[in-house]
Design a protein around this motif. Structure first.
Motif, PDB file in Angstrom:
ATOM      1  N   ARG A 202       1.007  -1.221  -0.002  1.00 22.91           N
ATOM      2  CA  ARG A 202       0.027   0.071  -0.102  1.00 22.91           C
ATOM      3  C   ARG A 202       1.025   1.167   0.117  1.00 22.91           C
ATOM      4  NH1 ARG A 202      -5.415   0.204   2.281  1.00 22.91           N
ATOM      5  NH2 ARG A 202      -6.144   2.463   2.012  1.00 22.91           N
ATOM      6  N   ILE A 203       0.726   2.077  -0.964  1.00 26.45           N
ATOM      7  CA  ILE A 203       1.363   3.479  -0.916  1.00 26.45           C
ATOM      8  C   ILE A 203       0.318   4.468  -1.680  1.00 26.45           C
ATOM      9  CG2 ILE A 203       2.328   3.521  -3.399  1.00 26.45           C
ATOM     10  CD1 ILE A 203       5.108   3.968  -1.763  1.00 26.45           C
ATOM     11  N   MET A 204       0.523   5.834  -0.842  1.00 26.06           N
ATOM     12  CA  MET A 204      -0.094   6.924  -1.370  1.00 26.06           C
ATOM     13  C   MET A 204       0.899   7.708  -1.791  1.00 26.06           C
ATOM     14  SD  MET A 204      -2.657   7.153   1.861  1.00 26.06           S
ATOM     15  CE  MET A 204      -3.636   8.436   1.454  1.00 26.06           C
ATOM     16  N   ALA A 205       0.370   8.843  -2.800  1.00 23.64           N
ATOM     17  CA  ALA A 205       1.153   9.982  -3.105  1.00 23.64           C
ATOM     18  C   ALA A 205       0.230  11.010  -3.812  1.00 23.64           C
ATOM     19  CB  ALA A 205       1.855   9.397  -4.443  1.00 23.64           C
ATOM     20  N   TYR A 206       0.657  12.132  -3.934  1.00 24.81           N
ATOM     21  CA  TYR A 206       0.245  13.230  -4.511  1.00 24.81           C
ATOM     22  C   TYR A 206       1.080  14.481  -5.130  1.00 24.81           C
ATOM     23  CZ  TYR A 206       0.399  17.428  -1.424  1.00 24.81           C
ATOM     24  OH  TYR A 206       1.078  18.449  -0.556  1.00 24.81           O
ATOM     25  N   ASP A 207       0.824  15.416  -5.930  1.00 19.43           N
ATOM     26  CA  ASP A 207       1.343  16.348  -6.358  1.00 19.43           C
ATOM     27  C   ASP A 207       1.306  17.541  -5.570  1.00 19.43           C
ATOM     28  OD1 ASP A 207       2.828  15.336  -8.830  1.00 19.43           O
ATOM     29  OD2 ASP A 207       0.692  15.140  -9.701  1.00 19.43           O
ATOM     30  N   VAL A 208       2.563  17.911  -4.774  1.00 26.09           N
ATOM     31  CA  VAL A 208       2.203  19.182  -3.764  1.00 26.09           C
ATOM     32  C   VAL A 208       1.483  19.963  -4.578  1.00 26.09           C
ATOM     33  CG1 VAL A 208       3.844  20.625  -2.487  1.00 26.09           C
ATOM     34  CG2 VAL A 208       4.418  18.286  -2.684  1.00 26.09           C
ATOM     35  N   TYR A 209       0.811  20.812  -3.923  1.00 29.62           N
ATOM     36  CA  TYR A 209       0.084  22.124  -4.267  1.00 29.62           C
ATOM     37  C   TYR A 209       1.097  23.114  -4.899  1.00 29.62           C
ATOM     38  CZ  TYR A 209      -3.763  20.700  -1.624  1.00 29.62           C
ATOM     39  OH  TYR A 209      -4.722  19.607  -1.246  1.00 29.62           O
ATOM     40  N   PRO A 210       1.040  23.578  -6.111  1.00 29.84           N
ATOM     41  CA  PRO A 210       1.942  24.399  -6.781  1.00 29.84           C
ATOM     42  C   PRO A 210       2.480  25.746  -5.842  1.00 29.84           C
ATOM     43  CG  PRO A 210      -0.101  24.399  -8.014  1.00 29.84           C
ATOM     44  CD  PRO A 210      -0.105  23.523  -7.098  1.00 29.84           C
ATOM     45  N   GLU A 211       1.514  26.130  -5.130  1.00 24.27           N
ATOM     46  CA  GLU A 211       1.992  27.081  -4.476  1.00 24.27           C
ATOM     47  C   GLU A 211       2.773  27.012  -3.093  1.00 24.27           C
ATOM     48  OE1 GLU A 211      -2.314  25.976  -2.930  1.00 24.27           O
ATOM     49  OE2 GLU A 211      -1.425  26.336  -4.951  1.00 24.27           O
TER      50      GLU A 211
END
Length: 140
Positions: A61-70
């Motif tokens: 199990r792994i999670m990920a996201y793209d950090v908010y650009p600001e």
């Protein structure tokens, strides 16, 4: 109560690619929600991942996201390792072989003093993985 710890990886624009890669390595179901799914229409970030995960029947199990650009973001140098520990050497070797594509090998997989099979690499997304066979140690 049960507690499960899941690594949550942060990226800057390539979380989808990383999650798809990890699913190709470990199998499982991929779930992705983009910024567009939440109504963000800026074309620079619309398809970036605001929530993503891979969950496999084998326990991966792994999670990920793209950090908010600001927000500022710096991946740093080895801020953490993701450990994939198993009991089947052939299965672990298979994961290693896939993760190693385009990776920097830090410790080639093989026997070590503490495990019959151990290796460390930094994958093409900058994530450092430790793969090893679980060995039972006496409690302290």
């Amino acid at each position: 109560m049960t507690v499960n710890v899941t690594p949550h990886l942060n990226f800057r624009g390539n979380a989808r690619e990383a999650l798809e890669f990890y699913r190709s390595v470990f199998g499982g179901a991929l779930t992705i929600a983009s910024y567009a799914d939440l109504g963000k229409t800026d074309p620079a970030i619309a398809e970036h991942v605001i929530f993503g995960q891979v969950v496999a029947d084998n326990g991966f199990r792994i999670m990920a996201y793209d950090v908010y650009p600001e927000l500022p973001w710096d991946q740093g140098q080895d801020p953490f390792f993701v450990s994939a520990r198993g009991t089947d050497p052939a299965e672990l070797q298979g994961y290693w072989d896939k993760l190693a594509e385009g990776a920097e090998i830090k410790q080639p997989i093989g026997p070590s003093q503490w495990s019959p099979l151990y290796g460390q690499l930094t994958d093409r997304f900058g994530i450092t993985w430790v793969l090893d066979i679980a060995v039972e140690y006496p409690s302290a």
